[in-house]
Write a protein that holds these residues in place. Structure first.
Motif, short mmCIF file in Angstrom:
data_model
loop_
_atom_site.label_atom_id
_atom_site.label_comp_id
_atom_site.label_asym_id
_atom_site.label_seq_id
_atom_site.Cartn_x
_atom_site.Cartn_y
_atom_site.Cartn_z
N LYS A 98 2.79 -7.77 -3.78
CA LYS A 98 2.58 -6.32 -3.70
C LYS A 98 1.95 -6.01 -2.34
O LYS A 98 1.02 -6.69 -1.90
CB LYS A 98 1.64 -5.84 -4.81
CG LYS A 98 2.13 -6.19 -6.22
CD LYS A 98 3.39 -5.46 -6.59
CE LYS A 98 3.74 -5.60 -8.04
NZ LYS A 98 4.72 -6.60 -8.37
N LEU B 220 7.64 1.04 -4.62
CA LEU B 220 7.31 1.11 -6.05
C LEU B 220 6.95 2.52 -6.48
O LEU B 220 7.33 2.96 -7.55
CB LEU B 220 6.17 0.15 -6.39
CG LEU B 220 6.47 -1.33 -6.22
CD1 LEU B 220 5.21 -2.16 -6.51
CD2 LEU B 220 7.61 -1.76 -7.12
N GLU B 221 6.17 3.19 -5.65
CA GLU B 221 5.74 4.55 -5.97
C GLU B 221 6.04 5.43 -4.76
O GLU B 221 5.49 5.22 -3.69
CB GLU B 221 4.23 4.58 -6.26
CG GLU B 221 3.83 3.77 -7.47
CD GLU B 221 2.32 3.74 -7.67
OE1 GLU B 221 1.60 4.56 -7.06
OE2 GLU B 221 1.88 2.88 -8.44
N ILE B 222 6.96 6.39 -4.95
CA ILE B 222 7.31 7.29 -3.85
C ILE B 222 7.59 8.67 -4.44
O ILE B 222 8.30 8.79 -5.44
CB ILE B 222 8.52 6.75 -3.06
CG1 ILE B 222 8.87 7.68 -1.89
CG2 ILE B 222 9.71 6.47 -3.95
CD1 ILE B 222 9.87 7.10 -0.90
N SER B 223 7.02 9.67 -3.81
CA SER B 223 7.27 11.04 -4.26
C SER B 223 8.67 11.45 -3.83
O SER B 223 9.22 10.93 -2.85
CB SER B 223 6.24 12.00 -3.66
OG SER B 223 6.47 12.15 -2.27
N GLU B 224 9.25 12.39 -4.55
CA GLU B 224 10.58 12.87 -4.19
C GLU B 224 10.54 13.55 -2.82
O GLU B 224 11.52 13.51 -2.08
CB GLU B 224 11.13 13.80 -5.27
CG GLU B 224 11.57 13.07 -6.52
CD GLU B 224 12.52 11.89 -6.24
OE1 GLU B 224 13.52 12.07 -5.51
OE2 GLU B 224 12.25 10.78 -6.73
N LEU C 160 3.19 3.67 1.37
CA LEU C 160 3.69 3.51 0.00
C LEU C 160 3.36 2.14 -0.57
O LEU C 160 3.39 1.13 0.14
CB LEU C 160 5.22 3.68 -0.01
CG LEU C 160 5.73 5.04 0.48
CD1 LEU C 160 7.20 4.97 0.79
CD2 LEU C 160 5.43 6.10 -0.56
N LYS C 161 3.05 2.12 -1.87
CA LYS C 161 2.91 0.86 -2.59
C LYS C 161 4.30 0.27 -2.73
O LYS C 161 5.24 0.97 -3.09
CB LYS C 161 2.27 1.07 -3.96
CG LYS C 161 0.82 1.47 -3.89
CD LYS C 161 0.22 1.62 -5.26
CE LYS C 161 -1.24 2.04 -5.14
NZ LYS C 161 -1.86 2.25 -6.45
N SER C 162 4.41 -1.02 -2.43
CA SER C 162 5.72 -1.66 -2.35
C SER C 162 5.66 -3.07 -2.89
O SER C 162 4.59 -3.60 -3.17
CB SER C 162 6.19 -1.68 -0.89
OG SER C 162 6.15 -0.39 -0.33
N GLY D 207 -3.75 -3.83 -7.59
CA GLY D 207 -3.72 -2.44 -7.17
C GLY D 207 -4.66 -2.10 -6.03
O GLY D 207 -4.75 -0.95 -5.63
N ARG E 168 10.67 10.65 -0.30
CA ARG E 168 12.01 10.07 -0.32
C ARG E 168 13.01 11.01 0.36
O ARG E 168 13.84 10.60 1.17
CB ARG E 168 12.47 9.77 -1.74
CG ARG E 168 13.76 8.94 -1.77
CD ARG E 168 14.30 8.66 -3.14
NE ARG E 168 13.38 8.27 -4.17
CZ ARG E 168 12.97 7.02 -4.41
NH1 ARG E 168 13.40 6.03 -3.66
NH2 ARG E 168 12.14 6.77 -5.40
#
Length: 181
Positions: free
Chosen positions: A115, A154-158, A130-132, A82, A161
Motif C-alpha cells: 500500500k 484504491l480511493e479516488i473521487s470522481e 491518492l491511496k494506492s 492506513g 478521476r
C-alpha cells in the motif's frame, strides 16, 4: 470441454456441429480469447455445448481507462495499516497514467500488494494524492536495478478521476496535432 450454451437476447446461439467459433473467458481476473469448434449440444438437464479443446489462446487487455505514455513527477510514501510509515519519500517518474492508476519507473522494488500514498504532479491540474496499491512489478533488464511498477488507485473521487481523464485526452489531442504538423 463443456460450456454453458451461449445466449443472445434471451435466445440460444444457433450453430451447427463442427462450426468454428471465437470465445472469451475470464479466469482469475485475466481475460482470454480462444478459437474452438462445436462438437455437440445438450439441452437437458442444462443447455450446454460440448466443444473441442480451445486453441489460439491469447491473453487480452481489458482496461477500464485509456492509458497515456507520459513522464510526470511522482512522490511515493509506503503505508501500513492506513498510515504513512516514517521512511523517506521516494521520488520517481511515471511511465504511463490512466484514470485507474499509474505505472512508474523506479529503483525501488515494492512487493505486489504494498500500500502506497502516491502524489502525481499533473501539469495544468496540480498535484493529486491518492491511496494506492502495487499490482504489478517488472524488471525490464535483469542486469539493471530498474523496475516498472504498476499501481492502482484504491480511493479516488470522481472529480479527481475526471480531471485525470481530461488531462489524458488533452495530451492525446496535443500529440495528434503535433503529428499532423
Amino acid at each position: 470441454m463443456t460450456i454453458a450454451m451461449p445466449m443472445s437476447k434471451g435466445l440460444p446461439v444457433l450453430m451447427r456441429r463442427g462450426e468454428i467459433f471465437f470465445g472469451r473467458t475470464v479466469i482469475n481476473s485475466l481475460a482470454f480469447e480462444f478459437t474452438s469448434a462445436l462438437l455437440a449440444k445438450q439441452i437437458n438437464p442444462l443447455p450446454i455445448w460440448i466443444v473441442a479443446v480451445p486453441y489460439n489462446i491469447k491473453k487480452i487487455q481489458q482496461r477500464a481507462f485509456v492509458r497515456l505514455d507520459v513522464a510526470l513527477p511522482v512522490q511515493i510514501a509506503k503505508m501500513e495499516d492506513g498510515q504513512v510509515i516514517d521512511e523517506p519519500v521516494i521520488n520517481a517518474v511515471t511511465k504511463d497514467i490512466s484514470g485507474g492508476g499509474i505505472q512508474i519507473a523506479t529503483t525501488n522494488e515494492w512487493q505486489i500488494g504494498s500500500k502506497l500514498l502516491v502524489t502525481v504532479d499533473y501539469q495544468d491540474i496540480g498535484a493529486i494524492t491518492l491511496k494506492s496499491e502495487v499490482v504489478r512489478v517488472q524488471q525490464p533488464q535483469p542486469d539493471r536495478v530498474l523496475f516498472w511498477v504498476g499501481i492502482k488507485f484504491l480511493e479516488i473521487s470522481e472529480r479527481d478521476r475526471g480531471n485525470i481523464i481530461k488531462f489524458i485526452f488533452k495530451k492525446q489531442l496535443e500529440q495528434r496535432r503535433k503529428g499532423l504538423e
